[in-house]
Motif scaffolding. Structure first.
Motif, PDB file in Angstrom:
ATOM      1  N   VAL A  39       1.566   8.933  -0.234  1.00 27.18           N
ATOM      2  CA  VAL A  39       0.020   8.444  -0.703  1.00 27.18           C
ATOM      3  C   VAL A  39       0.803   7.774  -2.462  1.00 27.18           C
ATOM      4  N   PRO A  40       1.006   6.414  -2.553  1.00 28.73           N
ATOM      5  CA  PRO A  40       1.843   5.767  -3.062  1.00 28.73           C
ATOM      6  C   PRO A  40       0.347   5.399  -3.712  1.00 28.73           C
ATOM      7  N   THR A  41      -0.151   5.891  -5.466  1.00 33.06           N
ATOM      8  CA  THR A  41      -1.555   5.318  -6.795  1.00 33.06           C
ATOM      9  C   THR A  41      -0.967   5.330  -8.236  1.00 33.06           C
ATOM     10  N   MET A  42      -1.788   4.611  -8.081  1.00 31.45           N
ATOM     11  CA  MET A  42      -1.615   4.355 -10.138  1.00 31.45           C
ATOM     12  C   MET A  42      -2.799   5.106 -10.660  1.00 31.45           C
ATOM     13  N   GLY A  43      -3.278   6.519  -9.694  1.00 39.09           N
ATOM     14  CA  GLY A  43      -3.787   7.224 -10.656  1.00 39.09           C
ATOM     15  C   GLY A  43      -5.109   6.792 -10.762  1.00 39.09           C
ATOM     16  N   LEU A  45      -7.434   8.645  -9.889  1.00 40.94           N
ATOM     17  CA  LEU A  45      -8.016   9.293  -8.380  1.00 40.94           C
ATOM     18  C   LEU A  45      -9.319   9.273  -8.294  1.00 40.94           C
ATOM     19  N   HIS A  46     -10.138   8.405  -7.436  1.00 43.83           N
ATOM     20  CA  HIS A  46     -11.476   7.682  -6.772  1.00 43.83           C
ATOM     21  C   HIS A  46     -11.483   8.142  -4.942  1.00 43.83           C
ATOM     22  N   SER A  47     -12.916   8.378  -4.638  1.00 39.97           N
ATOM     23  CA  SER A  47     -12.648   8.384  -3.311  1.00 39.97           C
ATOM     24  C   SER A  47     -11.725   7.912  -2.256  1.00 39.97           C
ATOM     25  N   GLY A  48     -11.369   6.684  -2.824  1.00 40.79           N
ATOM     26  CA  GLY A  48     -11.327   5.738  -1.895  1.00 40.79           C
ATOM     27  C   GLY A  48      -9.103   6.775  -1.892  1.00 40.79           C
ATOM     28  N   HIS A  49      -8.854   6.896  -2.989  1.00 41.46           N
ATOM     29  CA  HIS A  49      -7.732   7.191  -2.582  1.00 41.46           C
ATOM     30  C   HIS A  49      -7.283   8.682  -1.751  1.00 41.46           C
ATOM     31  N   LEU A  50      -8.615   9.006  -2.443  1.00 37.29           N
ATOM     32  CA  LEU A  50      -8.476  10.759  -1.353  1.00 37.29           C
ATOM     33  C   LEU A  50      -8.558  10.685  -0.285  1.00 37.29           C
ATOM     34  N   SER A  51      -9.027   9.296   0.184  1.00 38.19           N
ATOM     35  CA  SER A  51      -9.596   9.229   1.890  1.00 38.19           C
ATOM     36  C   SER A  51      -7.558   8.654   2.470  1.00 38.19           C
ATOM     37  N   LEU A  52      -7.408   8.227   1.435  1.00 34.74           N
ATOM     38  CA  LEU A  52      -5.708   7.583   2.214  1.00 34.74           C
ATOM     39  C   LEU A  52      -5.247   9.487   2.272  1.00 34.74           C
ATOM     40  N   ILE A  53      -5.374  10.237   1.240  1.00 30.26           N
ATOM     41  CA  ILE A  53      -4.500  11.433   1.081  1.00 30.26           C
ATOM     42  C   ILE A  53      -5.267  12.519   2.779  1.00 30.26           C
ATOM     43  N   CYS A  70       0.690   5.515   3.500  1.00 28.66           N
ATOM     44  CA  CYS A  70      -0.512   5.233   3.530  1.00 28.66           C
ATOM     45  C   CYS A  70      -1.190   4.280   2.572  1.00 28.66           C
ATOM     46  N   PHE A  71      -1.897   3.713   2.626  1.00 27.53           N
ATOM     47  CA  PHE A  71      -2.540   2.286   1.959  1.00 27.53           C
ATOM     48  C   PHE A  71      -3.671   2.101   2.333  1.00 27.53           C
ATOM     49  N   GLY A  72      -4.149   1.134   1.296  1.00 26.68           N
ATOM     50  CA  GLY A  72      -5.984   0.700   1.630  1.00 26.68           C
ATOM     51  C   GLY A  72      -6.149  -0.962   1.672  1.00 26.68           C
ATOM     52  N   ALA A  73      -7.159  -0.750   2.523  1.00 26.07           N
ATOM     53  CA  ALA A  73      -6.886  -2.184   3.203  1.00 26.07           C
ATOM     54  C   ALA A  73      -8.676  -2.856   2.152  1.00 26.07           C
ATOM     55  N   LYS A  74      -8.863  -2.156   0.939  1.00 18.52           N
ATOM     56  CA  LYS A  74      -8.995  -2.592   0.256  1.00 18.52           C
ATOM     57  C   LYS A  74      -8.085  -3.599  -0.974  1.00 18.52           C
ATOM     58  N   ASP A  75      -7.088  -3.282  -0.433  1.00 18.25           N
ATOM     59  CA  ASP A  75      -5.952  -4.467  -1.508  1.00 18.25           C
ATOM     60  C   ASP A  75      -5.334  -5.246   0.136  1.00 18.25           C
ATOM     61  N   TYR A  76      -5.734  -6.317   0.431  1.00 25.39           N
ATOM     62  CA  TYR A  76      -5.834  -6.501   1.554  1.00 25.39           C
ATOM     63  C   TYR A  76      -4.020  -7.075   1.613  1.00 25.39           C
ATOM     64  N   CYS A 130      -5.463   1.951   5.671  1.00 24.48           N
ATOM     65  CA  CYS A 130      -6.588   3.009   5.587  1.00 24.48           C
ATOM     66  C   CYS A 130      -8.187   1.974   4.758  1.00 24.48           C
ATOM     67  N   PRO A 131      -8.936   1.934   5.641  1.00 22.92           N
ATOM     68  CA  PRO A 131     -10.317   1.803   5.084  1.00 22.92           C
ATOM     69  C   PRO A 131     -10.760   1.648   3.913  1.00 22.92           C
ATOM     70  N   THR A 132     -11.649   0.924   3.840  1.00 22.91           N
ATOM     71  CA  THR A 132     -12.272   0.587   2.117  1.00 22.91           C
ATOM     72  C   THR A 132     -13.462   2.068   2.101  1.00 22.91           C
ATOM     73  N   ILE A 133     -13.226   2.597   0.791  1.00 22.89           N
ATOM     74  CA  ILE A 133     -15.010   3.342   0.881  1.00 22.89           C
ATOM     75  C   ILE A 133     -15.283   2.991  -0.475  1.00 22.89           C
ATOM     76  N   ARG A 134     -16.275   2.545  -0.398  1.00 24.44           N
ATOM     77  CA  ARG A 134     -17.601   1.940  -0.921  1.00 24.44           C
ATOM     78  C   ARG A 134     -18.991   2.944  -1.523  1.00 24.44           C
ATOM     79  N   ALA A 168     -17.084  -1.764  -3.480  1.00 27.55           N
ATOM     80  CA  ALA A 168     -15.952  -0.944  -3.650  1.00 27.55           C
ATOM     81  C   ALA A 168     -14.802  -0.166  -4.358  1.00 27.55           C
ATOM     82  N   LEU A 169     -14.315   1.148  -3.741  1.00 30.76           N
ATOM     83  CA  LEU A 169     -14.951   1.659  -5.310  1.00 30.76           C
ATOM     84  C   LEU A 169     -13.232   1.344  -5.697  1.00 30.76           C
ATOM     85  N   SER A 170     -12.903   1.129  -6.758  1.00 30.08           N
ATOM     86  CA  SER A 170     -11.514   0.409  -7.931  1.00 30.08           C
ATOM     87  C   SER A 170     -11.850   1.271  -9.082  1.00 30.08           C
TER      88      SER A 170
END
Ligand code: AMP
Length: 282
Positions: free
Chosen positions: A27-31, A33-41, A145-151, A173-177, A183-185
Motif C-alpha cells: 500500500v503506497p502512501t505519502m503518510g 494516514l487517515h481512514s482512507g489509507h486504512l481501508s486500503l490496508i 492497493c490504490f484509492g479511487a479518490k485519486d482517479y 478501493c472505494p473513496t472513504i468520505r 472525501a478524506l484527504s
C-alpha cells in the motif's frame, strides 16, 4: 512490525516472508494516514499474508510552489496506526536513498499523464509513475492497493502495469468520505473551519452531475457547465476543471455512455482538492 528506510533491509524482510510462503501486498502512501489509507490496508490484508505500507512524501511529484515542504509528516502517529491495523512492515525511506545524485530514469505514461491533473500539474504524474515503479521493483508485491479518490492516478498506474508487464495485481478501493460527503484527504487539514464547509461543493457538484445524467440529460457540456456553476457560486473556490470523461481512457465524451466518470479539481482557498464519482446509466 518491521520498520525501515533501508532498501536492503526491506528487501531482506520481504524475501524472508516470501520464503515462509507469504504473498506480499503493498500500500503506497505519502503518510498522514487517515481512514482512507486504512481501508486500503484492510483490503490488502484480505488478499495477501504480508502487508507492507510505504510512507514517502515523493518530491518528484510536487511541482514548484506546491506544498512539498508543508506536507504533513506525522511519522510516529502513522507507525502507530499501521501497528494497530496489523501491518507487517513499513518502508519509510529518505529522499537520498531513492533519488541519489545521478538519478535520471523516469517512467511516464504518455498521453494520459498530460491531461486533467497532468495539465494543471505538469511533472506530477511522471513523479507518481516513477516512484510507484521503483517501489514495485524494491518490494515486488503480487498485489498493490490504490484509492479511487485519486482517479487519474489509479488509471495511470493500471496503464503502466499493463504496458510494462509488471507482475502485480492493482486493486482499486472505494473513496472513504466524511459523513457529510467530503472525501478524506491528508490535505483537508489545511482547511479552515469555513473552508471545510465550503469544500462540500465538490461532492455536491458531483451529485448534480449524477442527477442530471441519471435524469436523461444528453448534453455533456451542459452538465460540465452546471458543475462549474455550482463551484463558482462559492467565494473561496477556484475550479481547475469539472468534467465528464470515459472511465478508462479519461478521454472526452461527445454524448453520455453507459459508464462515465465525473472529475473535479478545485482550489478551496489555497488548498487544491480533487474528487470524482463514477456514473453508471446501466
Ligand atoms: P496519498 O497518501 O495521498 O498519496 O494516498 C495514498 C493512497 O491512499 C492512494 O492510493 C490514494 O488514492 C488513497 N486514498 C487517499 N484518500 C483516500 C480516500 N479518501 N479513500 C480511499 N483511498 C484514499
Amino acid at each position: 512490525m518491521e520498520v525501515t528506510g533501508e532498501i536492503g533491509e526491506i528487501r531482506e524482510a520481504v524475501s524472508l516472508a516470501r520464503q515462509r510462503g507469504c504473498r506480499i501486498g503493498c500500500v503506497p502512501t505519502m503518510g498522514a494516514l487517515h481512514s482512507g489509507h486504512l481501508s486500503l490496508i484492510e483490503e490488502c490484508r484480505k488478499r495477501v499474508d504480508y502487508v507492507l505500507v510505504t510512507i514517502f512524501v515523493n518530491p518528484t511529484q510536487f511541482g514548484e510552489g506546491e506544498d512539498l515542504s508543508n506536507y504533513p509528516r506525522p511519522l510516529e502517529a502513522d507507525l502507530a496506526a499501521c501497528e494497530k491495523s496489523g501491518v507487517d512492515a513499513v518502508y519509510a525511506p529518505e529522499i537520498a536513498s531513492l533519488y541519489p545524485p545521478g538519478f535520471e530514469t523516469w517512467v511516464e505514461v504518455d498521453e494520459m499523464s498530460k491531461i486533467l491533473e497532468g495539465e494543471c500539474r505538469p511533472v506530477h504524474f511522471r513523479g507518481v509513475t516513477t516512484i510507484v515503479a521503483k517501489l514495485f521493483n524494491i518490494v515486488q508485491p503480487v498485489v498493490a492497493c490504490f484509492g479511487a479518490k485519486d482517479y487519474q492516478q489509479q488509471a495511470l498506474i493500471r496503464q503502466m502495469v499493463r504496458d510494462l508487464n509488471m507482475p502485480v495485481d492493482v486493486v482499486v478501493c472505494p473513496t472513504i468520505r466524511e459523513a457529510d460527503g467530503l472525501a478524506l484527504s491528508s490535505r483537508n487539514q489545511y482547511l479552515s473551519p469555513e473552508q471545510r464547509q465550503t469544500a462540500l461543493c465538490l461532492s455536491q457538484a458531483l451529485e448534480l452531475a449524477n442527477e442530471a445524467l441519471q435524469g436523461g440529460e444528453k448534453d455533456i457540456a451542459a452538465v460540465e457547465k452546471q458543475m462549474l456553476k455550482h463551484l463558482n457560486s462559492f467565494d473561496d473556490v477556484q475550479p481547475d476543471y469539472a468534467v465528464i470523461r470515459d472511465p478508462d481512457s479519461l478521454k472526452e465524451l461527445q454524448e453520455p455512455q453507459p459508464e462515465m466518470v465525473a472529475l473535479i479539481s478545485t482550489f478551496v482557498g489555497q488548498t487544491r482538492l480533487i474528487d470524482n464519482r463514477r456514473i453508471s446509466l446501466r
